[in-house]
Design a protein around this motif. Structure first.
Motif, PDB file in Angstrom:
ATOM      1  N   SER A 138       0.825  -1.214   0.000  1.00  0.00           N
ATOM      2  CA  SER A 138       0.000   0.000   0.000  1.00  0.00           C
ATOM      3  C   SER A 138       0.857   1.262   0.000  1.00  0.00           C
ATOM      4  CB  SER A 138      -0.935   0.016   1.220  1.00  0.00           C
ATOM      5  OG  SER A 138      -1.916  -0.989   1.103  1.00  0.00           O
ATOM      6  N   LEU A 139       1.913   1.261   0.800  1.00  0.00           N
ATOM      7  CA  LEU A 139       2.783   2.431   0.864  1.00  0.00           C
ATOM      8  C   LEU A 139       3.485   2.668  -0.472  1.00  0.00           C
ATOM      9  CD1 LEU A 139       4.290   1.853   4.413  1.00  0.00           C
ATOM     10  CD2 LEU A 139       2.670   3.632   3.764  1.00  0.00           C
ATOM     11  N   ALA A 140       3.926   1.579  -1.113  1.00  0.00           N
ATOM     12  CA  ALA A 140       4.572   1.717  -2.420  1.00  0.00           C
ATOM     13  C   ALA A 140       3.585   2.248  -3.453  1.00  0.00           C
ATOM     14  CB  ALA A 140       5.137   0.367  -2.867  1.00  0.00           C
ATOM     15  N   ASP A 141       2.336   1.767  -3.399  1.00  0.00           N
ATOM     16  CA  ASP A 141       1.320   2.225  -4.344  1.00  0.00           C
ATOM     17  C   ASP A 141       1.008   3.707  -4.167  1.00  0.00           C
ATOM     18  OD1 ASP A 141       1.177  -0.271  -5.432  1.00  0.00           O
ATOM     19  OD2 ASP A 141      -0.794  -0.785  -4.608  1.00  0.00           O
ATOM     20  N   VAL A 142       1.011   4.180  -2.933  1.00  0.00           N
ATOM     21  CA  VAL A 142       0.770   5.608  -2.685  1.00  0.00           C
ATOM     22  C   VAL A 142       1.820   6.447  -3.400  1.00  0.00           C
ATOM     23  CG1 VAL A 142       0.876   7.419  -0.926  1.00  0.00           C
ATOM     24  CG2 VAL A 142      -0.478   5.372  -0.513  1.00  0.00           C
ATOM     25  N   ILE A 143       3.071   5.998  -3.334  1.00  0.00           N
ATOM     26  CA  ILE A 143       4.153   6.751  -3.975  1.00  0.00           C
ATOM     27  C   ILE A 143       4.042   6.688  -5.492  1.00  0.00           C
ATOM     28  CG2 ILE A 143       6.648   6.936  -4.300  1.00  0.00           C
ATOM     29  CD1 ILE A 143       6.951   5.642  -1.497  1.00  0.00           C
ATOM     30  N   SER A 144       3.953   5.466  -6.036  1.00  0.00           N
ATOM     31  CA  SER A 144       4.045   5.273  -7.483  1.00  0.00           C
ATOM     32  C   SER A 144       2.789   5.656  -8.245  1.00  0.00           C
ATOM     33  CB  SER A 144       4.392   3.811  -7.789  1.00  0.00           C
ATOM     34  OG  SER A 144       5.651   3.472  -7.255  1.00  0.00           O
ATOM     35  N   PHE A 145       1.627   5.468  -7.635  1.00  0.00           N
ATOM     36  CA  PHE A 145       0.376   5.690  -8.368  1.00  0.00           C
ATOM     37  C   PHE A 145      -0.463   6.831  -7.795  1.00  0.00           C
ATOM     38  CE2 PHE A 145       1.379   1.060  -8.548  1.00  0.00           C
ATOM     39  CZ  PHE A 145       1.865   1.065  -9.855  1.00  0.00           C
ATOM     40  N   GLY A 146       0.042   7.458  -6.739  1.00  0.00           N
ATOM     41  CA  GLY A 146      -0.641   8.606  -6.165  1.00  0.00           C
ATOM     42  C   GLY A 146       0.209   9.855  -6.260  1.00  0.00           C
ATOM     43  N   VAL A 147       1.272   9.893  -5.467  1.00  0.00           N
ATOM     44  CA  VAL A 147       2.117  11.086  -5.402  1.00  0.00           C
ATOM     45  C   VAL A 147       2.856  11.322  -6.721  1.00  0.00           C
ATOM     46  CG1 VAL A 147       4.026  12.209  -4.196  1.00  0.00           C
ATOM     47  CG2 VAL A 147       2.380  10.829  -2.907  1.00  0.00           C
ATOM     48  N   ALA A 148       3.452  10.283  -7.295  1.00  0.00           N
ATOM     49  CA  ALA A 148       4.240  10.463  -8.523  1.00  0.00           C
ATOM     50  C   ALA A 148       3.401  10.984  -9.699  1.00  0.00           C
ATOM     51  CB  ALA A 148       4.966   9.170  -8.890  1.00  0.00           C
ATOM     52  N   PRO A 149       2.218  10.404  -9.998  1.00  0.00           N
ATOM     53  CA  PRO A 149       1.412  10.973 -11.086  1.00  0.00           C
ATOM     54  C   PRO A 149       1.017  12.427 -10.834  1.00  0.00           C
ATOM     55  CG  PRO A 149       0.680   8.754 -10.605  1.00  0.00           C
ATOM     56  CD  PRO A 149       1.648   9.124  -9.523  1.00  0.00           C
ATOM     57  N   ALA A 150       0.731  12.766  -9.569  1.00  0.00           N
ATOM     58  CA  ALA A 150       0.390  14.158  -9.250  1.00  0.00           C
ATOM     59  C   ALA A 150       1.581  15.077  -9.509  1.00  0.00           C
ATOM     60  CB  ALA A 150      -0.069  14.270  -7.804  1.00  0.00           C
ATOM     61  N   ALA A 151       2.779  14.614  -9.147  1.00  0.00           N
ATOM     62  CA  ALA A 151       3.987  15.410  -9.383  1.00  0.00           C
ATOM     63  C   ALA A 151       4.257  15.553 -10.878  1.00  0.00           C
ATOM     64  CB  ALA A 151       5.183  14.763  -8.688  1.00  0.00           C
ATOM     65  N   ILE A 152       4.015  14.502 -11.644  1.00  0.00           N
ATOM     66  CA  ILE A 152       4.207  14.556 -13.093  1.00  0.00           C
ATOM     67  C   ILE A 152       3.220  15.550 -13.709  1.00  0.00           C
ATOM     68  CG2 ILE A 152       3.953  13.230 -15.237  1.00  0.00           C
ATOM     69  CD1 ILE A 152       5.011  10.780 -13.645  1.00  0.00           C
ATOM     70  N   ALA A 153       1.985  15.533 -13.226  1.00  0.00           N
ATOM     71  CA  ALA A 153       0.983  16.482 -13.719  1.00  0.00           C
ATOM     72  C   ALA A 153       1.388  17.918 -13.402  1.00  0.00           C
ATOM     73  CB  ALA A 153      -0.380  16.167 -13.105  1.00  0.00           C
ATOM     74  N   TYR A 154       1.900  18.135 -12.205  1.00  0.00           N
ATOM     75  CA  TYR A 154       2.376  19.474 -11.821  1.00  0.00           C
ATOM     76  C   TYR A 154       3.517  19.909 -12.729  1.00  0.00           C
ATOM     77  CZ  TYR A 154       4.089  23.326  -8.944  1.00  0.00           C
ATOM     78  OH  TYR A 154       4.502  24.572  -8.511  1.00  0.00           O
ATOM     79  N   ALA A 155       4.459  18.999 -12.981  1.00  0.00           N
ATOM     80  CA  ALA A 155       5.580  19.317 -13.860  1.00  0.00           C
ATOM     81  C   ALA A 155       5.096  19.613 -15.275  1.00  0.00           C
ATOM     82  CB  ALA A 155       6.576  18.160 -13.877  1.00  0.00           C
ATOM     83  N   ALA A 156       4.012  18.948 -15.698  1.00  0.00           N
ATOM     84  CA  ALA A 156       3.471  19.157 -17.047  1.00  0.00           C
ATOM     85  C   ALA A 156       2.888  20.545 -17.221  1.00  0.00           C
ATOM     86  CB  ALA A 156       2.409  18.101 -17.350  1.00  0.00           C
TER      87      ALA A 156
END
Length: 205
Positions: free
Chosen positions: A82-100
């Motif tokens: 669950s913790l890994a999923d939060v990073i890879s599929f929650g926080v990371a996509p949000a950060a990628i969207a922000y960078a976009a």
């Protein structure tokens, strides 16, 4: 009376857990790549960030299959997943969207909402998994869309990048509401987050 043995993290690790860590490593790598894109404005960093998310999904699928194959799982493994999923599929996509380029106030609110929904979705699953399991102990369905489905959002952003549609050229443009900005493309994160916390049933393969 014998004292219980102290918890040993190393002894508790199974083969599947190392694949779960691979998932987390990909998520953190995607975060770093997104930050590198913001710093250097070199699109290769953006593509690298996007590419690490499907790789994280591969690790996420493999850890479950390996755990079932070896018939070895643990409470720590479930929490680690669950913790890994939060990073890879929650926080990371949000950060990628922000960078976009989704950096307006409304964009940020939506991205925070998306991550909060992902965290809540995983917490609900951890709490309800036992009650949703059948006699064999297998969970037959998810309530709400699984958080790894966010890789589809990243795929859209990668396609936008391939077409030069980042930042000021983002698909859908930018609108101003009460003096603050919104990129309509960010609404796909709002929809994804809402689906994750919904009660719709998704069969678990």
């Amino acid at each position: 009376m014998n004292k219980p043995k102290p918890f040993s993290m190393i002894r508790e690790f199974h083969l599947a857990d190392w694949f779960t860590l691979g998932n987390a490593f990909c998520g953190v790598g995607a975060l770093f790549a997104a930050m590198s894109y913001l710093q250097y404005q070199d699109v290769k960093h953006f593509f690298f960030a996007c590419g690490l998310i499907p790789l994280a999904l591969v690790f996420d699928v493999l850890d479950g299959r390996i755990a079932r194959w070896r018939q070895k799982s643990s409470a720590m493994g479930r929490e680690l997943d669950s913790l890994a999923d939060v990073i890879s599929f929650g926080v990371a996509p949000a950060a990628i969207a922000y960078a976009a380029g989704m950096q307006g106030l409304y964009d940020r609110i939506i991205l925070v909402f998306f991550v909060a929904c992902g965290v809540s979705r995983l917490a609900r699953y951890n709490v309800t998994a036992e009650s949703l399991a059948d006699d064999s102990g297998k969970v037959k369905y998810f309530e709400g869309t699984p958080i790894p489905t966010s890789f589809a959002l990243v795929a859209v952003l990668a396609a936008a990048a391939a077409n030069g549609a980042l930042r000021a050229d983002m698909w859908g443009g930018e609108v101003e509401i009460f003096g603050f900005h919104l990129h309509p493309l960010a609404l796909m994160f709002a929809i994804s987050g809402s689906l994750m916390i919904s009660r719709i049933r998704i069969p678990k393969l």
